[in-house]
Design a protein around this motif. Structure first.
Motif, PDB file in Angstrom:
ATOM      1  N   ALA A  31       0.858  -1.191   0.000  1.00 13.81           N
ATOM      2  CA  ALA A  31       0.000   0.000   0.000  1.00 13.81           C
ATOM      3  C   ALA A  31       0.886   1.231   0.000  1.00 13.81           C
ATOM      4  N   LEU A  32       0.316   2.355  -0.370  1.00 12.45           N
ATOM      5  CA  LEU A  32       0.977   3.641  -0.190  1.00 12.45           C
ATOM      6  C   LEU A  32       0.764   4.112   1.239  1.00 12.45           C
ATOM      7  N   ILE A  33       1.724   4.841   1.752  1.00 12.60           N
ATOM      8  CA  ILE A  33       1.584   5.413   3.093  1.00 12.60           C
ATOM      9  C   ILE A  33       0.301   6.227   3.197  1.00 12.60           C
ATOM     10  N   GLU A  34      -0.018   6.962   2.132  1.00 10.58           N
ATOM     11  CA  GLU A  34      -1.182   7.847   2.183  1.00 10.58           C
ATOM     12  C   GLU A  34      -2.484   7.069   2.343  1.00 10.58           C
ATOM     13  N   GLU A  35      -2.496   5.780   2.012  1.00 11.65           N
ATOM     14  CA  GLU A  35      -3.711   4.987   2.159  1.00 11.65           C
ATOM     15  C   GLU A  35      -4.043   4.708   3.623  1.00 11.65           C
ATOM     16  N   LEU A  36      -3.082   4.866   4.516  1.00  8.89           N
ATOM     17  CA  LEU A  36      -3.340   4.656   5.934  1.00  8.89           C
ATOM     18  C   LEU A  36      -3.317   5.963   6.716  1.00  8.89           C
ATOM     19  N   GLN A  37      -3.607   7.050   6.028  1.00 14.67           N
ATOM     20  CA  GLN A  37      -3.788   8.320   6.701  1.00 14.67           C
ATOM     21  C   GLN A  37      -5.249   8.448   7.139  1.00 14.67           C
ATOM     22  N   GLY A  38      -5.534   9.444   7.946  1.00 11.67           N
ATOM     23  CA  GLY A  38      -6.916   9.673   8.341  1.00 11.67           C
ATOM     24  C   GLY A  38      -7.269   9.027   9.665  1.00 11.67           C
ATOM     25  N   GLU A  39      -8.553   9.087  10.011  1.00  7.18           N
ATOM     26  CA  GLU A  39      -9.005   8.665  11.336  1.00  7.18           C
ATOM     27  C   GLU A  39      -9.042   7.153  11.508  1.00  7.18           C
ATOM     28  N   ARG A  40      -9.117   6.406  10.417  1.00 12.45           N
ATOM     29  CA  ARG A  40      -9.249   4.949  10.534  1.00 12.45           C
ATOM     30  C   ARG A  40      -8.223   4.274   9.604  1.00 12.45           C
ATOM     31  N   PRO A  41      -6.988   4.125  10.072  1.00 12.88           N
ATOM     32  CA  PRO A  41      -5.933   3.580   9.222  1.00 12.88           C
ATOM     33  C   PRO A  41      -5.996   2.050   9.104  1.00 12.88           C
ATOM     34  N   ILE A  42      -6.989   1.581   8.383  1.00 16.27           N
ATOM     35  CA  ILE A  42      -7.181   0.155   8.124  1.00 16.27           C
ATOM     36  C   ILE A  42      -7.495  -0.011   6.644  1.00 16.27           C
ATOM     37  N   ARG A  43      -6.817  -0.963   5.967  1.00 14.93           N
ATOM     38  CA  ARG A  43      -7.072  -1.210   4.559  1.00 14.93           C
ATOM     39  C   ARG A  43      -7.081  -2.704   4.280  1.00 14.93           C
ATOM     40  N   PRO A  44      -8.107  -3.207   3.579  1.00 13.71           N
ATOM     41  CA  PRO A  44      -8.005  -4.577   3.071  1.00 13.71           C
ATOM     42  C   PRO A  44      -6.973  -4.614   1.953  1.00 13.71           C
ATOM     43  N   VAL A  45      -6.198  -5.673   1.903  1.00 14.05           N
ATOM     44  CA  VAL A  45      -5.150  -5.816   0.895  1.00 14.05           C
ATOM     45  C   VAL A  45      -5.233  -7.221   0.308  1.00 14.05           C
ATOM     46  N   ARG A 299       0.932  14.479  -7.568  1.00 15.33           N
ATOM     47  CA  ARG A 299      -0.268  13.756  -7.130  1.00 15.33           C
ATOM     48  C   ARG A 299      -1.501  14.257  -7.876  1.00 15.33           C
ATOM     49  N   ASP A 300      -1.640  15.563  -7.988  1.00 11.14           N
ATOM     50  CA  ASP A 300      -2.797  16.125  -8.682  1.00 11.14           C
ATOM     51  C   ASP A 300      -2.838  15.673 -10.139  1.00 11.14           C
ATOM     52  N   GLN A 301      -1.676  15.638 -10.793  1.00 11.18           N
ATOM     53  CA  GLN A 301      -1.625  15.169 -12.179  1.00 11.18           C
ATOM     54  C   GLN A 301      -2.178  13.752 -12.294  1.00 11.18           C
ATOM     55  N   ARG A 302      -1.794  12.892 -11.378  1.00 10.77           N
ATOM     56  CA  ARG A 302      -2.179  11.496 -11.463  1.00 10.77           C
ATOM     57  C   ARG A 302      -3.615  11.245 -11.016  1.00 10.77           C
ATOM     58  N   LEU A 303      -4.106  12.079 -10.127  1.00  8.96           N
ATOM     59  CA  LEU A 303      -5.497  11.923  -9.703  1.00  8.96           C
ATOM     60  C   LEU A 303      -6.484  12.406 -10.770  1.00  8.96           C
ATOM     61  N   GLU A 304      -5.980  13.071 -11.807  1.00  6.27           N
ATOM     62  CA  GLU A 304      -6.851  13.369 -12.941  1.00  6.27           C
ATOM     63  C   GLU A 304      -7.283  12.086 -13.644  1.00  6.27           C
ATOM     64  N   LEU A 305      -6.442  11.054 -13.556  1.00 11.23           N
ATOM     65  CA  LEU A 305      -6.743   9.780 -14.217  1.00 11.23           C
ATOM     66  C   LEU A 305      -7.226   8.722 -13.241  1.00 11.23           C
ATOM     67  N   TYR A 306      -6.613   8.657 -12.059  1.00 14.06           N
ATOM     68  CA  TYR A 306      -6.892   7.558 -11.140  1.00 14.06           C
ATOM     69  C   TYR A 306      -7.859   7.974 -10.036  1.00 14.06           C
ATOM     70  N   ALA A 307      -8.865   7.133  -9.818  1.00 13.16           N
ATOM     71  CA  ALA A 307      -9.907   7.415  -8.827  1.00 13.16           C
ATOM     72  C   ALA A 307      -9.631   6.646  -7.545  1.00 13.16           C
ATOM     73  N   LEU A 308      -9.744   7.342  -6.420  1.00 10.78           N
ATOM     74  CA  LEU A 308      -9.598   6.724  -5.107  1.00 10.78           C
ATOM     75  C   LEU A 308     -10.926   6.073  -4.699  1.00 10.78           C
ATOM     76  N   PRO A 309     -10.918   5.068  -3.795  1.00 11.11           N
ATOM     77  CA  PRO A 309      -9.781   4.655  -2.973  1.00 11.11           C
ATOM     78  C   PRO A 309      -8.919   3.554  -3.590  1.00 11.11           C
ATOM     79  N   ASP A 310      -9.310   2.999  -4.732  1.00  9.84           N
ATOM     80  CA  ASP A 310      -8.611   1.823  -5.251  1.00  9.84           C
ATOM     81  C   ASP A 310      -7.642   2.139  -6.385  1.00  9.84           C
ATOM     82  N   TYR A 311      -7.486   3.432  -6.731  1.00 10.12           N
ATOM     83  CA  TYR A 311      -6.532   3.851  -7.762  1.00 10.12           C
ATOM     84  C   TYR A 311      -6.843   3.182  -9.106  1.00 10.12           C
TER      85      TYR A 311
END
Length: 453
Positions: A31-45, A299-311
């Motif tokens: 995962a990217l570090i940024e995926e575990l930011q925020g109030e609930r740092p839990i991600r299925p992988v 990051r902004d350049q790439r988020l024009e193409l890739y949608a979160l949370p699953d990129y």
């Protein structure tokens, strides 16, 4: 062509598969570090065909454990972070980052049940904005001291994107120098001064020729492939005239990575990581040898193409990758926009979930792919037989010797390109604001530049 059995051998990475055993001997981006930011740092992988849950506890420790609770199999990705671990929402069983069961609260107060319960857990480390997991047995290998791990955090940026296909066909695009002249052909050149963060848009080193023009006009590269201590080195030569030749040096980083130049100042180190046999993520670390990376712009350049949370790419099979026949006739070779990630995604996903290599016909331009597959089969055999550690399964002492690797994209002398590309790489390293090491093999061949200045 190859047989179906040979194709299965080099593509399938489940726990019982030979290539799966090989992959589990290496650290894997989880995962990217940024995926575990925020109030609930839990991600299925999902990684190498298995399901896990990744979390960060209150003390800041990262954990990766099997996703199914060992009590009755409920999904731990919906658990609660509290009391030093991850608590299952079904009956409250609590597990720490090492997989130890800390509490079974529904049991009698004097129960010793949790003392005998352990969830499978896996080591996790953070490097350059990526969380890496080790799914294998025994002591994890050391990380090589390659540029993206040596550079300071200010000079690296990490991102990822999903592809709906097998990892191997995704990787093979990155070790195919010939395809860029076609798949990524632009009929008009952009101003290189606005190329920041975009691949194949800057000017080639030591020239004012934009890469778009070079790829478009010189589409029959001579490709040299060399074995290295980390995998393969690829050198693609496009002769401009009798005096000048465009030289592009890239690297295959075993088992599923590559290192390529993005511009004169920046490189891309990218891994194609199996989610399962029919899907993968690419993880890329961009490394700057000059100014700090503008992370927000990248990051902004790439988020024009890739949608979160699953990129997931917004241009995909469901919408024909944004294909426009007018654009194909007048602007780009594919008609699929200006982002080369879309071009690559179309190419590899159009092959099917797992490419049927029994039907392919390889040519001279595929020599790197041929050599990589041979190397992959060789290293799978090592992993299965235990005869020797596979390539880049390193201890600490040997890891320090794997540096670089050198990359280059520039126009040099037709006679003397062999030393030219190394000189360009060394000068860039010596001018970097961080201690970018000169790989030993390069230093030995350009001693007049390799000493500290």
């Amino acid at each position: 062509m190859m047989s179906r059995e040979q194709n299965d051998l080099i593509t399938r990475t489940g726990p019982q598969d030979p290539a799966g055993k090989l992959m589990r001997m290496y650290w894997q981006p989880a995962a990217l570090i940024e995926e575990l930011q925020g109030e609930r740092p839990i991600r299925p992988v999902r990684l190498l065909g298995e399901n896990f849950v990744l979390f960060r506890d209150e003390a800041g420790r990262y954990g990766l454990i099997d996703r199914d609770c060992p009590h009755r199999g409920a999904d731990l990705a919906f658990g609660r972070l509290e009391n030093g671990g991850l608590r299952c929402a079904f009956h409250g069983w609590l597990f720490d980052v090492e997989g130890s069961c800390l509490e079974t609260p529904a049991e009698p107060a004097n129960s010793r049940l949790c003392a005998g319960i352990r969830q499978r857990a896996y080591p996790v480390v953070e490097k350059s904005g990526v969380l890496w997991a080790y799914l294998g047995e025994g002591t994890p290998p050391a990380f090589p001291e390659i540029d993206c791990f040596t550079a300071p955090g200010t000079h690296t940026f990490a991102f990822k994107g999903m592809m709906n296909c097998n990892w191997l066909q995704a990787l093979e695009v990155g070790i195919d120098p010939a395809h860029a002249s076609f798949l990524h052909r632009f009929f008009h050149d952009e101003d290189p001064s606005v190329s920041y963060g975009k691949q194949f848009r800057a000017s080639s080193a030591d020239s004012d020729l934009p890469m778009t023009r070079i790829l478009r006009e010189y589409d029959r590269p001579i490709i040299n492939v060399e074995k290295t201590e980390y995998g393969l080195r690829l050198i693609a030569l496009r002769q401009i005239d009798e005096e000048r030749t465009h030289v592009r040096v890239t690297n295959q980083l075993f088992p599923h990575g590559f290192v390529i130049p993005m511009s004169a100042e920046m490189t891309i180190t990218q891994w194609h990581v199996p989610i399962d046999d029919e899907n993968c993520y690419w993880y890329a670390i961009f490394t700057s040898f000059s100014a700090p990376v503008d992370k927000q712009k990248m990051r902004d350049q790439r988020l024009e193409l890739y949608a979160l949370p699953d990129y997931v790419s917004r241009r995909n099979k469901a919408n024909d990758y944004g294909f426009d026949p007018h654009e194909q006739a007048n602007e780009t070779y594919t008609g699929m926009g200006l982002d080369i990630n879309v071009h690559d995604q179309w190419a590899v996903e159009s092959m099917g979930a797992i490419q049927d290599r029994t039907r392919e016909h390889l040519g001279q331009s595929d020599k790197a792919i041929i050599q990589y597959r041979r190397l992959l089969r060789q290293e799978i055999e090592k992993a299965v037989s235990g005869s020797a550690p596979p390539l880049l399964v390193l201890d600490g002492a040997h890891a320090r010797s794997i540096q670089g690797p050198a990359t280059m994209d520039g126009i040099g002398p037709t006679a003397g390109w062999e030393i030219y590309w190394m000189e360009v790489d060394v000068k860039r390293r010596r001018g970097a604001p961080w201690a970018a090491p000169v790989p030993a093999e390069i230093a030995a061949r350009v001693p007049h530049l390799s000493a500290a200045q």
